[in-house]
Scaffold this motif. Sequence first.
Motif, PDB file in Angstrom:
ATOM      1  N   SER A  27       0.817  -1.231   0.000  1.00  0.00           N
ATOM      2  CA  SER A  27       0.000   0.000   0.000  1.00  0.00           C
ATOM      3  C   SER A  27       0.841   1.267   0.000  1.00  0.00           C
ATOM      4  O   SER A  27       1.900   1.311   0.626  1.00  0.00           O
ATOM      5  N   ALA A  28       0.314   2.324  -0.630  1.00  0.00           N
ATOM      6  CA  ALA A  28       1.006   3.616  -0.645  1.00  0.00           C
ATOM      7  C   ALA A  28       0.511   4.543   0.461  1.00  0.00           C
ATOM      8  O   ALA A  28       1.200   5.481   0.826  1.00  0.00           O
ATOM      9  N   CYS A  29      -0.696   4.295   0.985  1.00  0.00           N
ATOM     10  CA  CYS A  29      -1.348   5.328   1.802  1.00  0.00           C
ATOM     11  C   CYS A  29      -1.791   4.840   3.176  1.00  0.00           C
ATOM     12  O   CYS A  29      -2.480   3.824   3.284  1.00  0.00           O
ATOM     13  N   PHE A  30      -1.427   5.611   4.194  1.00  0.00           N
ATOM     14  CA  PHE A  30      -1.754   5.259   5.584  1.00  0.00           C
ATOM     15  C   PHE A  30      -2.115   6.516   6.369  1.00  0.00           C
ATOM     16  O   PHE A  30      -1.586   7.594   6.087  1.00  0.00           O
ATOM     17  N   VAL A  31      -2.975   6.324   7.378  1.00  0.00           N
ATOM     18  CA  VAL A  31      -3.202   7.391   8.359  1.00  0.00           C
ATOM     19  C   VAL A  31      -2.994   6.812   9.758  1.00  0.00           C
ATOM     20  O   VAL A  31      -3.503   5.728  10.076  1.00  0.00           O
ATOM     21  N   ILE A  32      -2.206   7.530  10.545  1.00  0.00           N
ATOM     22  CA  ILE A  32      -1.857   7.100  11.904  1.00  0.00           C
ATOM     23  C   ILE A  32      -2.423   8.120  12.896  1.00  0.00           C
ATOM     24  O   ILE A  32      -2.205   9.323  12.722  1.00  0.00           O
ATOM     25  N   PRO A  33      -3.144   7.674  13.920  1.00  0.00           N
ATOM     26  CA  PRO A  33      -3.657   8.632  14.917  1.00  0.00           C
ATOM     27  C   PRO A  33      -2.552   9.065  15.883  1.00  0.00           C
ATOM     28  O   PRO A  33      -1.626   8.296  16.154  1.00  0.00           O
ATOM     29  N   VAL A  34      -2.660  10.296  16.371  1.00  0.00           N
ATOM     30  CA  VAL A  34      -1.684  10.802  17.351  1.00  0.00           C
ATOM     31  C   VAL A  34      -2.444  11.226  18.598  1.00  0.00           C
ATOM     32  O   VAL A  34      -3.248  12.161  18.556  1.00  0.00           O
ATOM     33  N   ASP A  35      -2.213  10.524  19.698  1.00  0.00           N
ATOM     34  CA  ASP A  35      -2.913  10.848  20.945  1.00  0.00           C
ATOM     35  C   ASP A  35      -2.146  11.873  21.765  1.00  0.00           C
ATOM     36  O   ASP A  35      -0.929  12.013  21.627  1.00  0.00           O
ATOM     37  N   ASP A  36      -2.877  12.534  22.649  1.00  0.00           N
ATOM     38  CA  ASP A  36      -2.324  13.640  23.416  1.00  0.00           C
ATOM     39  C   ASP A  36      -1.579  13.157  24.659  1.00  0.00           C
ATOM     40  O   ASP A  36      -1.992  13.393  25.787  1.00  0.00           O
ATOM     41  N   SER A  37      -0.471  12.468  24.434  1.00  0.00           N
ATOM     42  CA  SER A  37       0.399  12.076  25.551  1.00  0.00           C
ATOM     43  C   SER A  37       1.770  11.769  24.961  1.00  0.00           C
ATOM     44  O   SER A  37       1.878  11.465  23.765  1.00  0.00           O
ATOM     45  N   ILE A  38       2.802  11.846  25.782  1.00  0.00           N
ATOM     46  CA  ILE A  38       4.145  11.541  25.295  1.00  0.00           C
ATOM     47  C   ILE A  38       4.175  10.123  24.738  1.00  0.00           C
ATOM     48  O   ILE A  38       4.723   9.861  23.671  1.00  0.00           O
ATOM     49  N   GLU A  39       3.513   9.218  25.448  1.00  0.00           N
ATOM     50  CA  GLU A  39       3.450   7.836  24.988  1.00  0.00           C
ATOM     51  C   GLU A  39       2.784   7.739  23.618  1.00  0.00           C
ATOM     52  O   GLU A  39       3.275   7.078  22.705  1.00  0.00           O
ATOM     53  N   LYS A  66       4.526   6.587  20.173  1.00  0.00           N
ATOM     54  CA  LYS A  66       3.978   5.366  19.574  1.00  0.00           C
ATOM     55  C   LYS A  66       3.709   5.637  18.082  1.00  0.00           C
ATOM     56  O   LYS A  66       4.083   4.847  17.208  1.00  0.00           O
ATOM     57  N   ALA A  67       3.092   6.785  17.805  1.00  0.00           N
ATOM     58  CA  ALA A  67       2.800   7.146  16.410  1.00  0.00           C
ATOM     59  C   ALA A  67       4.095   7.278  15.609  1.00  0.00           C
ATOM     60  O   ALA A  67       4.167   6.867  14.442  1.00  0.00           O
ATOM     61  N   LEU A  68       5.117   7.820  16.255  1.00  0.00           N
ATOM     62  CA  LEU A  68       6.409   7.996  15.583  1.00  0.00           C
ATOM     63  C   LEU A  68       6.996   6.632  15.184  1.00  0.00           C
ATOM     64  O   LEU A  68       7.500   6.455  14.067  1.00  0.00           O
ATOM     65  N   GLY A  69       6.904   5.683  16.100  1.00  0.00           N
ATOM     66  CA  GLY A  69       7.399   4.340  15.815  1.00  0.00           C
ATOM     67  C   GLY A  69       6.602   3.679  14.695  1.00  0.00           C
ATOM     68  O   GLY A  69       7.163   3.015  13.820  1.00  0.00           O
ATOM     69  N   GLU A  70       5.291   3.895  14.709  1.00  0.00           N
ATOM     70  CA  GLU A  70       4.439   3.320  13.662  1.00  0.00           C
ATOM     71  C   GLU A  70       4.768   3.932  12.305  1.00  0.00           C
ATOM     72  O   GLU A  70       4.816   3.237  11.284  1.00  0.00           O
ATOM     73  N   MET A  71       5.027   5.224  12.316  1.00  0.00           N
ATOM     74  CA  MET A  71       5.428   5.897  11.080  1.00  0.00           C
ATOM     75  C   MET A  71       6.700   5.268  10.515  1.00  0.00           C
ATOM     76  O   MET A  71       6.795   4.986   9.318  1.00  0.00           O
ATOM     77  N   GLY A 129      -0.170   9.939   6.853  1.00  0.00           N
ATOM     78  CA  GLY A 129      -0.845  11.189   7.186  1.00  0.00           C
ATOM     79  C   GLY A 129      -1.222  11.188   8.662  1.00  0.00           C
ATOM     80  O   GLY A 129      -1.518  10.130   9.227  1.00  0.00           O
ATOM     81  N   PHE A 130      -1.158  12.374   9.284  1.00  0.00           N
ATOM     82  CA  PHE A 130      -1.466  12.502  10.714  1.00  0.00           C
ATOM     83  C   PHE A 130      -2.301  13.751  10.944  1.00  0.00           C
ATOM     84  O   PHE A 130      -2.017  14.791  10.353  1.00  0.00           O
ATOM     85  N   ALA A 131      -3.267  13.654  11.857  1.00  0.00           N
ATOM     86  CA  ALA A 131      -3.863  14.869  12.400  1.00  0.00           C
ATOM     87  C   ALA A 131      -3.207  15.095  13.756  1.00  0.00           C
ATOM     88  O   ALA A 131      -3.129  14.175  14.568  1.00  0.00           O
ATOM     89  N   PHE A 141       8.868  14.199  13.866  1.00  0.00           N
ATOM     90  CA  PHE A 141       8.402  13.291  12.811  1.00  0.00           C
ATOM     91  C   PHE A 141       9.173  13.553  11.518  1.00  0.00           C
ATOM     92  O   PHE A 141       9.519  12.640  10.774  1.00  0.00           O
ATOM     93  N   ASP A 142       9.434  14.843  11.259  1.00  0.00           N
ATOM     94  CA  ASP A 142      10.149  15.211  10.040  1.00  0.00           C
ATOM     95  C   ASP A 142      11.575  14.663  10.058  1.00  0.00           C
ATOM     96  O   ASP A 142      12.061  14.093   9.081  1.00  0.00           O
ATOM     97  N   LYS A 143      12.209  14.841  11.197  1.00  0.00           N
ATOM     98  CA  LYS A 143      13.603  14.390  11.334  1.00  0.00           C
ATOM     99  C   LYS A 143      13.695  12.869  11.193  1.00  0.00           C
ATOM    100  O   LYS A 143      14.570  12.341  10.508  1.00  0.00           O
ATOM    101  N   ALA A 144      12.769  12.178  11.856  1.00  0.00           N
ATOM    102  CA  ALA A 144      12.780  10.708  11.784  1.00  0.00           C
ATOM    103  C   ALA A 144      12.585  10.247  10.343  1.00  0.00           C
ATOM    104  O   ALA A 144      13.226   9.294   9.884  1.00  0.00           O
TER     105      ALA A 144
END
Length: 586
Positions: free
Chosen positions: A98-110, A114-119, A130-132, A160-163
């Motif tokens: 697949s070319a396209c994914f959306v990952i949720p970002v929750d309001d906590s350091i964890e 977690k979203a960063l690792g999934e990315m 894509g992220f909101a 996220f950009d740096k990673a």
Amino acid sequence: RLAKAAFGSRDDLKLSINAVEVLKRRYLLKNEARRVVETPSELFGRVARHVAQAEADYGSPAAVEEAQRRFYEMMRSLEFLPNSPTLMNAGTRLGQLSACFVIPVDDSIEGIFKALGEMARIHQTGGGTGFAFSRLRPRGDVVASTQGHASGPISFLSIFDKATEIIVQGGKRRGANMGILRCDHPDVVEFIEAKGRRGVLTNFNLSVGITDKFMRAVVNGRDFALVNPRTGRPSGRIKAGALFDMMVNAAWRTGDPGLVFLDHINRHNPTPQQGAIEATNPCGEVPLLPFESCILGSINLARMVAEGRPRRAAATVDWDKLRDRVHWGVRFLDDVIDVNRYPLESIADVTRRNRKIGLGVMGFADMLIRLGIAYDSPQAVTFARRLMRFIHTESLNASAQLARDRGAFPAFRRSIHAQGGRRLRNATVNTIAPTGTISIIAGCSSGIEPLFAVSFVRHVLSGTRLFEVNPWFERIARERGFYSRQMLADVAASGSLTNVKGIPPDVKRLFVTTFDVPARQHLEIQAAFQKHTDNAVSKTINLPADATVDGVREIYLAAHRLRCKGITIYRYGSKSEQVLSMGEPN
Ligand code: UDP
């Protein structure tokens, strides 16, 4: 100019030099010594074989073989190509298609890390994310655990950009990202300005998530409340018009932010019981739920044309051929969902539940030229609508047929389609992708964009300069007797036909290039395709360097009125890392 030159007698596939370069560098399998070990035809064979395996669950061995043969022929003839990850990874150990994914970002350091690792996992396999960031508490807000102050969504964006920078996708391409922040988030001003300096957040497209309420406030000159997502309470008011002007000004300067119209997107959310859509993939063409992915494929319209008879008469659309390729294209993409290897269990779950696919087109500008329709004409808009209505209707027919044979998508009964009377295999069927690379492989104009140039000089790796001429232009020039090397050199020098002598006016009109197409016409074409596309449309509204801020505002307002799902503009020269430039692309 043939692949033969590169692959000897092993392959008789006709590809441009460019296509061969791209394939060798990133698509064809290599051995440990990094030597290419397959030909382009073998690549298509590998993909067809792998994808057709899905058919074994539904049909006889003969049916599997038939599907494999049709998939192979459709790709090898460059009539249909799936998105890049399918071409790169099908039948390999990675197997992520697949070319396209959306990952949720929750309001906590964890949640954020977690979203960063999934990315990172997704980028490794060639997918874009894509992220909101709208759920993150604003900068300066309280942090209970440390009694400190939150750093806010924009500061996390740069992580996220740096990673992304560091994880080069499977060694093949760098990840692409979309970052979205709602227009009522307290940090929206900072977000709008986030790409103001050159060279920052270069792996992100940014879009403001726009609501209808906000657009009404803009149009009526009212104030607008910013809301802290952590508390749900207003944290201040701002003049909607002033905020909108900031978006327009920043876009004029840098191309970012674009807009995504969240309410419009959610009115068309096929599975609202699973929650609201808050983000899209990197180029905006696929709105997706958290943890959803989508697989794309595009039909090359330049090859869906029946030659005119007698020879000079304009050609016509080969509707029967197009219908056939749409049906097989839908089937191909539906099969991919089964054989795909998902980077995360959560993504496998949502994707298999809704079975979204995005069949679209490339080579639209080429098709118009062959039909004798100028891109920059009202007929082009009418035709675009008719063409996409046909493709959408046939895609739904194909998906309904698959539902009869294989069952509807698992979440069908609680989807908006349940009221529609017929069962569908896929929650969505159509997407217009940019086709940035697959259109180079297919040798056609990209997506639904106008021609970038009629002729240009291309620098290739070896340091040689290649003279590239649009093949349809060359053919017409020869047929109509105005072909000469000098004429081609003049065209190459400016990229456009406008000031070149000796070219008949009707030909000039037909070969209009992107920066000569008025912005409004770009938008009308986008809206025409969107009308019959259940996902969204990737389109860049290209503006000349001297376009005004008011012009940008007009386009952003009109995009909402015309029910586009999003809008992106690009003013010539406003980005330092421009992918293509006049006279010297790439
Ligand atoms: N994409 C990506 N990285 C890239 C190019 C594309 O992750 O360098 C993803 C992204 O989600 C984009 C989608 O692929 O929206 C489709 O892009 P395009 O049609 O240009 O891809 P192609 O299949 O032609 O490579």
